[in-house]
Write a protein that holds these residues in place. Sequence first.
Motif, PDB file in Angstrom:
ATOM      1  N   LEU A  94      76.693  38.126  17.275  1.00 32.02           N
ATOM      2  CA  LEU A  94      77.822  38.088  18.206  1.00 32.02           C
ATOM      3  C   LEU A  94      78.662  39.348  18.050  1.00 32.02           C
ATOM      4  O   LEU A  94      78.688  39.956  16.965  1.00 32.02           O
ATOM      5  CB  LEU A  94      78.718  36.864  17.921  1.00 32.02           C
ATOM      6  N   PRO A  95      79.349  39.788  19.123  1.00 35.17           N
ATOM      7  CA  PRO A  95      80.287  40.909  18.960  1.00 35.17           C
ATOM      8  C   PRO A  95      81.465  40.478  18.088  1.00 35.17           C
ATOM      9  O   PRO A  95      82.017  39.395  18.252  1.00 35.17           O
ATOM     10  CB  PRO A  95      80.736  41.205  20.399  1.00 35.17           C
ATOM     11  N   VAL A  96      81.823  41.341  17.145  1.00 38.10           N
ATOM     12  CA  VAL A  96      82.880  41.035  16.177  1.00 38.10           C
ATOM     13  C   VAL A  96      83.900  42.162  16.203  1.00 38.10           C
ATOM     14  O   VAL A  96      83.537  43.342  16.213  1.00 38.10           O
ATOM     15  CB  VAL A  96      82.309  40.868  14.745  1.00 38.10           C
ATOM     16  N   GLU A  97      85.174  41.802  16.205  1.00 38.65           N
ATOM     17  CA  GLU A  97      86.240  42.805  16.152  1.00 38.65           C
ATOM     18  C   GLU A  97      87.369  42.306  15.257  1.00 38.65           C
ATOM     19  O   GLU A  97      87.506  41.100  15.010  1.00 38.65           O
ATOM     20  CB  GLU A  97      86.766  43.115  17.552  1.00 38.65           C
ATOM     21  N   LEU A 110      86.687  37.008  16.214  1.00 36.80           N
ATOM     22  CA  LEU A 110      87.830  37.810  15.786  1.00 36.80           C
ATOM     23  C   LEU A 110      88.010  37.595  14.287  1.00 36.80           C
ATOM     24  O   LEU A 110      88.051  36.464  13.808  1.00 36.80           O
ATOM     25  CB  LEU A 110      89.105  37.389  16.529  1.00 36.80           C
ATOM     26  N   LEU A 111      88.120  38.705  13.544  1.00 31.70           N
ATOM     27  CA  LEU A 111      88.269  38.634  12.090  1.00 31.70           C
ATOM     28  C   LEU A 111      89.730  38.807  11.717  1.00 31.70           C
ATOM     29  O   LEU A 111      90.397  39.751  12.158  1.00 31.70           O
ATOM     30  CB  LEU A 111      87.439  39.719  11.401  1.00 31.70           C
ATOM     31  N   SER A 112      90.236  37.903  10.863  1.00 34.54           N
ATOM     32  CA  SER A 112      91.614  37.955  10.393  1.00 34.54           C
ATOM     33  C   SER A 112      91.628  37.839   8.876  1.00 34.54           C
ATOM     34  O   SER A 112      90.672  37.344   8.277  1.00 34.54           O
ATOM     35  CB  SER A 112      92.432  36.823  11.025  1.00 34.54           C
ATOM     36  N   GLY A 113      92.696  38.299   8.253  1.00 25.46           N
ATOM     37  CA  GLY A 113      92.848  38.148   6.812  1.00 25.46           C
ATOM     38  C   GLY A 113      92.485  39.359   5.993  1.00 25.46           C
ATOM     39  O   GLY A 113      92.731  39.383   4.788  1.00 25.46           O
ATOM     40  N   GLY A 114      91.884  40.381   6.596  1.00 23.71           N
ATOM     41  CA  GLY A 114      91.608  41.611   5.865  1.00 23.71           C
ATOM     42  C   GLY A 114      90.320  41.626   5.078  1.00 23.71           C
ATOM     43  O   GLY A 114      90.032  42.598   4.376  1.00 23.71           O
ATOM     44  N   GLU A 115      89.508  40.572   5.149  1.00 21.54           N
ATOM     45  CA  GLU A 115      88.239  40.520   4.420  1.00 21.54           C
ATOM     46  C   GLU A 115      87.081  40.616   5.417  1.00 21.54           C
ATOM     47  O   GLU A 115      87.207  40.268   6.592  1.00 21.54           O
ATOM     48  CB  GLU A 115      88.128  39.209   3.632  1.00 21.54           C
TER      49      GLU A 115
END
Length: 483
Positions: free
Chosen positions: A255-258, A238-243
Amino acid sequence: MKADRFITLDINEEGIRLASFVRHGPGRLELSVHGYAAFASGSGSGMTHEAVVATTLKRLLDETGVRARKARIAVDGKSVFSRVVKLPPVAPEKQAQTIRHEAVQNIPFPIDEVVWDFHVFDPAAAELEVLLVAAKSGLAEGLVLATAANGLAVEAVGAAPAALANAVRCGYPELTEPLLLADFGAESTNLVFIDGPRMFFRTLSVAGSAMPRLLQEVERSIAFFRTQQNGSAPQRVLLSGGEGDPDEIGSRLGLPVEIFDPLRKIEHDGTVADSACFGVLAGLAMQDAAPTAVQLDLAPESLRRERIMRRRRPLQVACVAIAALTGLVWLAGWRQTAALAGQEAGELSACIKTLEKAERRLVPLEARMAELESRAAVYQEAVARRIFWLKALAELRERLPDGMFVVESEALRNGRSVSGMRITVASYLDKEPEGGDAVVVLRDSLRESTLFNDESRVFKRPTKRLFFRSFVLDLFFREPLSQ
């Protein structure tokens, strides 16, 4: 049921992000107001971090118009130490003592110089694993005082990585596989591994914009979690922070990334453009919303003392009420006895003895109340002096024109009181307006302040350099500050 309003603050290296929440009942949380304020460029010159946070927070509160007075704050990931330890088999009544021993052994600072807490992953496990989290006491104290200086009552002091973990667990309850939350910031990156009840934190001093190097560090952290922490390989990111680009990161890690949406379980108007940056804010808001949430308390000593005084306040009020009620009962009994003077002397004597016994019980309570009030006065006076200096620095900063900054400051003492402060100011010549004396303009502006009086003066005229000049002002308070 009356709605509960509170704010959460994410204070990091770049600035302060704020969110105001309304709790309408169990399981229903609404985001009402939010905002962000960056620290001013060069704000660290001549000002403590505590003062910078206080002035920036004041600006943010003014801009957003937040009405809530209760606040939850988090210590930034770069300032937090965390470690997972395994406890030896001990009796339940000795667990707290054993955990403290592990904290003393593993936290790389003297235990009396930090605030620390722990979280047991699975209390029912045969071998207990404990997450230790610590931060320097001075840092936590400064954040609490900067928040209190703006009229906010601090309810909780958490850690940013733990708040991110809570945001995942409360916002994505359907995800049961091992996963990695990557929170990319402008100067650092928080990695949060979640593996069933277990979790692991790592903060990288690599900005989200440095993607090739950052992904190398993420791969090393995954390998470390698997080999050194016996963790399971993440099945999702899981990507956080907007970058970061999910496709690029997913291709590199395999890996699956969202994109992480920390507000998916929180009501809002749908206009939040940067919701991926709300992980810490949402986690602080939801930390008591689920039994699986991580409960950490990094409150400094001053906040712990304040909590004790809050809990004792109802008891003090009850003691006063009992004293007043007993006095009324005594007076009523005395009057009734006087009116019935013809009754037997034995009844009168028994009544008086009962009342005297009740009065004797009140004596130690009144003495204890006086002692508590005396202690509270000492703490309140110390907090008031510290808040006064923060307000003075904030007032000074707001009135400094563009191109001027404080180089040095010291207190002006008069006996046992502080009558004012002497400041050395540097001014860039190309920033000063033509046709006027910038020094006199600044002095007159400060005289109009609610803190400094009309006796404030120029102590040392400007000394001109190649591209700037410096001068010294004596600023006298309208009300001297006692020591």
